[in-house]
Design a protein around this motif. Structure first.
Motif, PDB file in Angstrom:
ATOM      1  N   GLU A   1       9.657  55.768  89.128  1.00 31.41           N
ATOM      2  CA  GLU A   1       9.543  55.230  87.759  1.00 31.41           C
ATOM      3  C   GLU A   1      10.394  53.966  87.629  1.00 31.41           C
ATOM      4  O   GLU A   1      11.471  53.976  87.020  1.00 31.41           O
ATOM      5  N   PRO A   2       9.927  52.862  88.242  1.00 29.81           N
ATOM      6  CA  PRO A   2      10.738  51.636  88.222  1.00 29.81           C
ATOM      7  C   PRO A   2      10.686  50.941  86.860  1.00 29.81           C
ATOM      8  O   PRO A   2       9.914  51.334  85.974  1.00 29.81           O
ATOM      9  N   TRP A   3      11.499  49.903  86.727  1.00 30.84           N
ATOM     10  CA  TRP A   3      11.410  49.043  85.538  1.00 30.84           C
ATOM     11  C   TRP A   3      10.417  47.935  85.828  1.00 30.84           C
ATOM     12  O   TRP A   3      10.423  47.360  86.913  1.00 30.84           O
ATOM     13  N   PHE A   4       9.566  47.667  84.853  1.00 30.29           N
ATOM     14  CA  PHE A   4       8.555  46.618  85.022  1.00 30.29           C
ATOM     15  C   PHE A   4       8.823  45.479  84.036  1.00 30.29           C
ATOM     16  O   PHE A   4       9.215  45.731  82.883  1.00 30.29           O
ATOM     17  N   LEU A   5       8.564  44.277  84.514  1.00 36.54           N
ATOM     18  CA  LEU A   5       8.438  43.150  83.588  1.00 36.54           C
ATOM     19  C   LEU A   5       6.938  42.885  83.477  1.00 36.54           C
ATOM     20  O   LEU A   5       6.262  42.716  84.495  1.00 36.54           O
ATOM     21  N   VAL A   6       6.427  42.913  82.251  1.00 35.33           N
ATOM     22  CA  VAL A   6       5.002  42.660  82.017  1.00 35.33           C
ATOM     23  C   VAL A   6       4.888  41.323  81.290  1.00 35.33           C
ATOM     24  O   VAL A   6       5.538  41.122  80.254  1.00 35.33           O
ATOM     25  N   ILE A   7       4.100  40.418  81.834  1.00 35.45           N
ATOM     26  CA  ILE A   7       3.868  39.133  81.157  1.00 35.45           C
ATOM     27  C   ILE A   7       2.483  39.178  80.542  1.00 35.45           C
ATOM     28  O   ILE A   7       1.521  39.609  81.188  1.00 35.45           O
ATOM     29  N   ALA A   8       2.409  38.756  79.275  1.00 41.16           N
ATOM     30  CA  ALA A   8       1.131  38.768  78.553  1.00 41.16           C
ATOM     31  C   ALA A   8       0.671  37.337  78.298  1.00 41.16           C
ATOM     32  O   ALA A   8       0.996  36.751  77.263  1.00 41.16           O
TER      33      ALA A   8
ATOM     34  N   GLU B   1      17.956  43.470  85.823  1.00 41.00           N
ATOM     35  CA  GLU B   1      17.302  42.388  86.572  1.00 41.00           C
ATOM     36  C   GLU B   1      15.972  42.000  85.938  1.00 41.00           C
ATOM     37  O   GLU B   1      15.604  40.826  85.908  1.00 41.00           O
ATOM     38  N   ALA B   2      15.255  42.989  85.404  1.00 43.56           N
ATOM     39  CA  ALA B   2      13.984  42.686  84.729  1.00 43.56           C
ATOM     40  C   ALA B   2      14.251  41.872  83.459  1.00 43.56           C
ATOM     41  O   ALA B   2      13.558  40.882  83.181  1.00 43.56           O
ATOM     42  N   ASP B   3      15.293  42.263  82.706  1.00 45.26           N
ATOM     43  CA  ASP B   3      15.656  41.540  81.469  1.00 45.26           C
ATOM     44  C   ASP B   3      16.027  40.090  81.771  1.00 45.26           C
ATOM     45  O   ASP B   3      15.667  39.177  81.024  1.00 45.26           O
ATOM     46  N   LYS B   4      16.737  39.905  82.887  1.00 42.03           N
ATOM     47  CA  LYS B   4      17.198  38.549  83.247  1.00 42.03           C
ATOM     48  C   LYS B   4      15.997  37.619  83.455  1.00 42.03           C
ATOM     49  O   LYS B   4      15.967  36.502  82.952  1.00 42.03           O
TER      50      LYS B   4
ATOM     51  N   MET C   1       4.385  32.296  77.435  1.00 39.28           N
ATOM     52  CA  MET C   1       4.165  33.454  78.315  1.00 39.28           C
ATOM     53  C   MET C   1       5.079  34.598  77.887  1.00 39.28           C
ATOM     54  O   MET C   1       6.025  34.950  78.594  1.00 39.28           O
ATOM     55  N   PRO C   2       4.835  35.190  76.726  1.00 41.67           N
ATOM     56  CA  PRO C   2       5.718  36.263  76.276  1.00 41.67           C
ATOM     57  C   PRO C   2       5.650  37.449  77.224  1.00 41.67           C
ATOM     58  O   PRO C   2       4.622  37.685  77.872  1.00 41.67           O
ATOM     59  N   GLY C   3       6.748  38.169  77.328  1.00 42.10           N
ATOM     60  CA  GLY C   3       6.776  39.333  78.212  1.00 42.10           C
ATOM     61  C   GLY C   3       7.599  40.436  77.594  1.00 42.10           C
ATOM     62  O   GLY C   3       8.255  40.248  76.576  1.00 42.10           O
ATOM     63  N   PHE C   4       7.554  41.596  78.212  1.00 43.39           N
ATOM     64  CA  PHE C   4       8.430  42.685  77.780  1.00 43.39           C
ATOM     65  C   PHE C   4       8.822  43.505  79.004  1.00 43.39           C
ATOM     66  O   PHE C   4       8.136  43.492  80.033  1.00 43.39           O
ATOM     67  N   VAL C   5       9.934  44.210  78.842  1.00 44.81           N
ATOM     68  CA  VAL C   5      10.444  45.051  79.920  1.00 44.81           C
ATOM     69  C   VAL C   5      10.261  46.502  79.505  1.00 44.81           C
ATOM     70  O   VAL C   5      10.543  46.870  78.364  1.00 44.81           O
ATOM     71  N   ALA C   6       9.733  47.316  80.411  1.00 39.84           N
ATOM     72  CA  ALA C   6       9.503  48.726  80.074  1.00 39.84           C
ATOM     73  C   ALA C   6       9.586  49.545  81.352  1.00 39.84           C
ATOM     74  O   ALA C   6       9.341  49.030  82.448  1.00 39.84           O
ATOM     75  N   GLN C   7       9.902  50.815  81.181  1.00 43.47           N
ATOM     76  CA  GLN C   7       9.993  51.676  82.366  1.00 43.47           C
ATOM     77  C   GLN C   7       8.666  52.375  82.631  1.00 43.47           C
ATOM     78  O   GLN C   7       7.975  52.806  81.696  1.00 43.47           O
ATOM     79  N   GLY C   8       8.291  52.501  83.904  1.00 43.44           N
ATOM     80  CA  GLY C   8       7.111  53.270  84.288  1.00 43.44           C
ATOM     81  C   GLY C   8       7.394  54.746  84.049  1.00 43.44           C
ATOM     82  O   GLY C   8       8.506  55.212  84.332  1.00 43.44           O
ATOM     83  N   ARG C   9       6.424  55.462  83.514  1.00 42.59           N
ATOM     84  CA  ARG C   9       6.612  56.879  83.181  1.00 42.59           C
ATOM     85  C   ARG C   9       5.457  57.725  83.689  1.00 42.59           C
ATOM     86  O   ARG C   9       4.293  57.367  83.496  1.00 42.59           O
ATOM     87  N   ASN C  10       5.768  58.859  84.313  1.00 42.58           N
ATOM     88  CA  ASN C  10       4.714  59.766  84.783  1.00 42.58           C
ATOM     89  C   ASN C  10       4.198  60.669  83.672  1.00 42.58           C
ATOM     90  O   ASN C  10       3.042  61.104  83.716  1.00 42.58           O
ATOM     91  N   VAL C  11       5.059  60.979  82.695  1.00 48.67           N
ATOM     92  CA  VAL C  11       4.594  61.724  81.514  1.00 48.67           C
ATOM     93  C   VAL C  11       4.648  60.736  80.359  1.00 48.67           C
ATOM     94  O   VAL C  11       5.672  60.088  80.130  1.00 48.67           O
TER      95      VAL C  11
END
Ligand code: SUD
Ligand code: ADP
Length: 286
Positions: free
Chosen positions: A162-169, A248-251, A260-270
């Motif tokens: 469940e890593p941290w992701f940076l998602v760019i939209a 590191e994702a926030d940085k 290019m707005p983005g957000f940081v979120a954690q991957g979740r299995n549930v």
């Protein structure tokens, strides 16, 4: 009457292979879904007159075509309930982003109203209703990370890190139908087993076609690729990369240009929806 507020989380397609095209024009896929702890939020209040009223407007989507309203009406028809609902939506997820906002809203509506109306349909039945609204709705109804086959309806639960992701939209909305009708789309990727996939690998077969049509997506991928390997989710437009920790994702997120707005979120299995339901069940039993 009592209201219920529930999350509608985003998903990522960590990989997406296209195996072929079915007689009805739909494409056979293999894809790996994981949820993010970031998403929309819906509030449901039951009505005794049977009406479904969504009180939040979305640009370009009229009331009756909104997946939330369609899901609520399908559940009414399937269950025969005489109840209706007032629904408020807090929209955080970009539309047409490949992170499943509309499908997740529909799934949260099915699960939430089934609970509130006490219509007691099982999860498999809700997923079946969901599939008629969109291929991604069942995975959100079940709420567990999964390897999906068919058009996304044959699901096999998986346990992922469940890593941290940076998602760019990127500021474009990509139509799923447009990408699937592109003659240049790769449609003959050989099937792989879930075991070999989890050992590493995979790609998104839609990515080359979207990159070609949408420079915004190409630019987002090359920017993120400077920091970590970047990939597109679904049929785009969002792109993502994983980081060992949130800091590191926030940085990198703070360095993104305004367009290019983005957000940081954690991957979740549930999914957050299922975490909230489990918490509610615990409170009732306490
Ligand atoms: C490919 C995925 C991966 O998650 O893309 P995203 O929408 O998330 O980006 C989804 O399964 C998409 O599901 P969904 O967004 O529900 O697609 P739909 O509205 O059912 O399909 C829109 C159109 O895309 C084409 N389509 C969609 C799914 C599929 N497996 N084969 C197709 O050929 C069909 O022409 C269909 O009419
Ligand atoms: N509640 C909803 N939220 C988002 N989009 C919706 C909703 N209801 C209908 N739609 C329509 O579905 C399309 C795809 O939505 P969305 O799920 O956000 O994208 P994607 O499938 O690429 O992840 C939107 O462009 C919009 O026209």
């Amino acid at each position: 009457m009592r209201s219920l507020t529930l999350p509608a989380p985003a998903k990522l397609n960590l990989m997406l292979h296209i195996l072929g095209r079915r007689a009805d024009g739909y494409h056979e896929l293999q894809t790996l879904f994981q949820f993010l702890d970031h998403g929309d939020e819906l509030t449901f209040t039951p009505r005794s007159d049977g009406q479904i009223r969504l009180h939040t407007e979305l640009p370009g989507v009229d009331h009756d075509s909104n997946l939330i309203v369609r899901a609520a009406r399908q559940l009414q028809a399937a269950s025969g309930t005489a109840l209706g609902a007032d629904i408020q939506l807090l929209k955080r997820l970009p539309m047409g982003g490949g992170i499943g906002g509309g499908s997740s809203d529909a799934a949260t509506t099915l699960v939430g109203l089934n609970h509130l109306w006490q219509t007691r349909l099982g999860e498999d039945r809700l997923a079946q209703i969901g599939l008629s609204l969109g291929a991604d709705v069942p995975v959100f109804v079940h709420g567990h990370a999964a390897f999906a086959e068919g058009v996304g309806e044959r699901l096999q639960r998986v346990q992922l890190s469940e890593p941290w992701f940076l998602v760019i939209a990127p500021q474009v909305s990509v139509s799923t139908a447009e990408i699937f009708s592109d003659p240049e789309l790769t449609r003959n990727t050989p099937a792989i087993t879930v075991r070999s996939l989890l050992a590493g690998g995979g790609r998104n077969d839609c990515q080359p076609v979207v990159e070609k049509r949408y420079p915004e997506v190409r630019n987002a991928l090359s920017l993120l690729n400077k920091f970590v390997p970047a990939r597109m989710t679904g049929t785009g437009a969002c792109v993502f990369g994983s980081f060992p920790n949130k800091g590191e994702a926030d940085k990198v997120c703070r360095q993104l240009p305004d367009h290019m707005p983005g957000f940081v979120a954690q991957g979740r299995n549930v999914s957050m929806l299922h975490r909230k339901l489990a918490k509610m069940a615990q409170e009732v039993n306490a």
